[in-house]
Design an enzyme around this catalytic site. Structure first.
Site: not given
Ligand code: PGA
Ligand code: ZN
Length: 424
Positions: A42, A161, A170, A211, A248, A291, A318, A343, A371, A394
């Protein structure tokens, strides 16, 4: 002074079984370091460019041989001979060699693999653990075993996911920051197993998502939150005392035609209605964090939600911020959120990542090191999070190798620090 002697990239597989890049660097004084790069599902629209081969005859087009060739044939020429302790110089060379705004010439995956490997080589040459190296290099306070980042455990996976029936991506449990990291990990693991039992009793599937959290068959997002509450109630822990809930939403992934359609509500919602729905959820569950509550360009909705409940919880950017300094500056100016997800592969070099963390801290944002959903058995992020004094990490569920590699490294760091600062 040590010098970088060789830089070599190869293609490996990530946790989803897709190709990714792994780069090895050696110094002339026989130190070595390896870095592999994760990949999101995503992804934010403004993330730095992840280079894929688009060759339909290999890995469905997802090969990374071009990115590897960029390291081996182009980047290595400029990096060999550099001092591994001079991270800013190395990253500047990488930026200059690429020359594009979003690292599309060489690929952010190629660039970060070199930046990160050189950073780890720097720590090896300095003969100190990577977390200490990060703190010293960038002027963060030394780590303490009782103040390590708190883990955000992703126990239920939905959205891109999961199994397809949950809109939110999430569903988190977050141990209180008063707990030590080891106590938090124990709590996360116990709840993870208890949740599996609850799901089996309810005849919801207990397979896991990308995840490591469960990807159950449930009717609505609220049902998933309720199952977490039920699990916590069946445990020795107290909600909103020992641990908290977080979400999230990853709202950009289901934002369509200007509206948010979720299974909890019959009709698609406007940004204002979505905000009201989330305010209600927060009233009911006293969330610790939300998030990406809205689409990555819906700034006004972010501002309104923040004005409404921003003092009560973390509102985390994010996809909104994509570890990008200009986006974070915009969010600060607009009062759109108060926490940033970090990230490194969203931006592509260690130096730029640290600059975003520094700006966030200066503006009292909470910092969460994260991650990606497609990850590797790398544990670099655990060291990095401790070094920069992140508030949270996270790293997914407390299960699956690529997730526990990072949590286990934090356990090691806690024990290492305790041995340096014995309490009795
Ligand atoms: P992604 O998801 O690594 O698939 O982008 C993680 C997140 O959205 O926090
Ligand atoms: Zn996110």
């Amino acid at each position: 002074m040590s010098k970088i002697k060789s830089v070599y990239a190869r293609e490996i597989l990530d946790s989803r079984g897709n190709p990714t890049i792994e780069t090895t660097v050696w110094s002339d004084n026989a130190h070595g370091a390896v870095a592999s790069i994760p990949s999101g599902a995503s992804t934010g629209r403004l993330e730095a460019y992840e280079m894929r081969d688009s060759d339909p005859n290999r890995f469905g087009g997802l090969g990374v041989l071009k990115a590897c060739a960029n390291v081996n044939q182009i980047i290595s020429k400029y990096i060999v001979g550099q001092d591994p302790l001079k991270q800013n110089d190395i990253d500047q060379i990488l930026l200059n060699t690429d020359g594009s705004a979003n690292k599309s010439k060489l690929g952010a995956n190629a660039i970060l693999s070199v930046s990160q490997a050189c950073f780890e080589l720097g720590a090896a040459c300095a003969e100190i653990p990577t977390f200490e190296y990060a703190a010293q290099k960038y002027g963060f306070p030394p780590a303490s075993p009782t103040h390590l980042p708190s883990p955000i455990f992703n126990l239920i996976n939905g959205g891109k996911h999961g199994a397809g029936n949950l809109d939110f991506q999430e569903f988190h449990v977050i141990p209180s920051s008063r707990k030590t990291f080891s106590a938090s990990l124990e709590m996360g693991s116990e709840l993870y197993h208890l949740l599996k039992k609850v799901l089996i009793e309810k005849k919801a599937t207990s397979s896991v998502g990308d995840e490591g959290g469960y990807a159950p068959n449930l009717v609505s997002n609220t049902d998933a939150i309720e199952l977490l509450v039920e699990t916590i109630e069946a445990s020795p822990y107290k909600l909103n005392e020992d641990l908290y809930l977080g979400l999230d939403i990853a709202a950009s992934t289901f934002f369509q035609g200007g509206k948010y359609k979720i299974s909890d509500v019959k009709d698609p919602m406007t940004g204002i209605q979505m905000g009201d729905f989330l305010i209600d959820l927060n009233r009911k569950y006293s969330l610790l964090s939300i998030e990406d509550p809205f689409d990555q360009e819906a700034w006004t909705d972010w501002e309104n939600l923040f004005a409404n409940i921003g003092k009560q919880l973390m509102i985390v950017g994010d996809d909104l911020l994509v570890t990008n300094k200009a986006r974070l500056e915009e969010a600060i100016k607009r009062s759109a959120c108060n926490a940033v997800l970090i990230k490194p592969n969203q931006i592509g070099t260690i130096s730029e990542t640290v600059a975003v963390i520094k700006l966030a801290k200066k503006n009292n944002f909470s910092v969460i090191i994260s991650h990606r959903s497609g990850d590797t058995d790398e544990d670099f992020l655990a060291d990095f999070a401790v070094g920069v004094g992140a508030d949270f990490v996270k790293f997914g569920a407390p299960g699956r190798g690529e997730r526990v590699a990072k949590y286990n490294r934090l356990l090691f760091i806690q024990e290492y620090l305790e041995s340096l600062h014995p309490t009795s």
